[in-house]
Write a protein that holds these residues in place. Structure first.
Motif, short mmCIF file in Angstrom:
data_model
loop_
_atom_site.label_atom_id
_atom_site.label_comp_id
_atom_site.label_asym_id
_atom_site.label_seq_id
_atom_site.Cartn_x
_atom_site.Cartn_y
_atom_site.Cartn_z
N CYS A 123 65.45 -23.64 -52.19
CA CYS A 123 64.88 -24.78 -51.49
C CYS A 123 63.59 -25.21 -52.19
O CYS A 123 63.12 -24.55 -53.11
N THR B 270 73.30 -29.37 -50.61
CA THR B 270 72.25 -28.79 -51.43
C THR B 270 71.68 -29.90 -52.30
O THR B 270 72.43 -30.59 -53.00
N PRO C 69 66.81 -28.33 -56.22
CA PRO C 69 66.08 -28.20 -54.96
C PRO C 69 64.64 -27.73 -55.11
O PRO C 69 63.82 -27.96 -54.21
N ASP D 107 74.68 -24.01 -46.72
CA ASP D 107 75.67 -23.98 -47.80
C ASP D 107 77.06 -23.73 -47.22
O ASP D 107 77.25 -23.71 -46.00
N SER E 40 69.06 -23.38 -45.57
CA SER E 40 68.09 -23.51 -46.66
C SER E 40 66.85 -24.31 -46.23
O SER E 40 65.75 -23.76 -46.15
#
Length: 257
Positions: free
Chosen positions: A184, A123, A127, A156, A162
């Motif tokens: 995102c 991640t 983001p 994730d 994502s």
């Protein structure tokens, strides 16, 4: 071309960006002097400037400097990077006075060939911001390419999809476009497609992908690009809706800076 506030950037100014690497940016594809989704790019810069530096950005100043780099014809990618050359790692908490760096590079001929992507658990930091801190994304892209893929797709710990490192992903099932409902960076191309084509958002896990008919990647530089493989799963390289999305995006009128 690389200009800071409308003038050639100096080595010291460029060194500050290279060594401290704190800032944000947007990249716009310019076709014959026009930019699709210009207001979305400018809104992003304003929003991210508040998030990264805590100050408001002068949009007209940005437009003035970016206009200097706009080609009269043909296609280029114009990147606008917002950073403060006076900030360094030891004094990153000082009041910021963001500056405008404009660079250009050639734009690829569209459509680009299909992508094969490898899923990785990752991640990005903040983001929702298009930051210049790309180490994690590029590390996973490099490792994916060395493993025989074109790029990395982020998931994730629960295998929820994502985004790609520099692009969004969409899926097709029948006549429906499905965008992953996950944290995102919402890209300008994704937003434009959502404005012109019916869609839905849903949590998408890796185990769901085999049930879809096709997949595609989007960003301003690549438009709509087919994803032909995800890990060991092969996806169709052609689908009528992929072609339609590409046509719908290409037909969108561009804006003058």
């Amino acid at each position: 071309m690389a200009e800071l506030n409308g003038k050639p950037i100096s080595l010291d100014e460029l060194q500050a960006l290279a060594l401290t690497n704190y800032g944000h940016f947007t990249s716009m594809r310019v076709d014959n002097g026009k930019v699709r989704g210009l207001s979305l790019h400018l809104d992003r810069l304003v929003r991210d400037c508040r998030a990264v530096f805590g100050v408001d950005l002068d949009v007209e100043r940005v437009r003035e400097f970016a206009r200097r780099a706009m080609p009269a014809g043909g296609s280029r990618v114009v990147r606008v990077t917002i950073f403060d050359p006076s900030l360094d790692m030891g004094h990153i908490g000082s009041d910021a006075h963001p500056q405008v760096l404009v660079t250009t590079r050639p734009a690829g001929h569209l459509p680009l060939p299909p992508l094969r992507v490898r899923c990785v658990v990752y991640t990005r930091d903040m983001p929702e911001v298009k930051s210049v801190g790309l180490f994690g994304s590029l590390r996973h892209r490099r490792e994916s390419q060395r493993a025989g893929f074109d790029d990395a797709l982020f998931v994730d710990e629960q295998s929820v999809i994502s985004e790609g490192g520099t692009w969004n992903i969409g899926f097709i099932k029948g006549e429906q476009v499905i965008w992953p409902d996950a944290e995102c960076l919402v890209g300008t191309t994704m937003e434009l497609l959502q404005q012109v084509h019916d869609h839905t958002s849903a949590s998408v896990k890796l185990s769901d992908v085999a049930s879809f008919d096709a997949a595609f990647a989007t960003n301003a530089a690549i438009g709509v690009r087919v994803i032909s493989g995800l890990d060991e799963l092969t996806l169709p390289q052609t689908h009528p809706l992929n072609d339609l999305l590409r046509k719908e995006y290409t037909k969108l009128p561009g804006d003058d800076l």
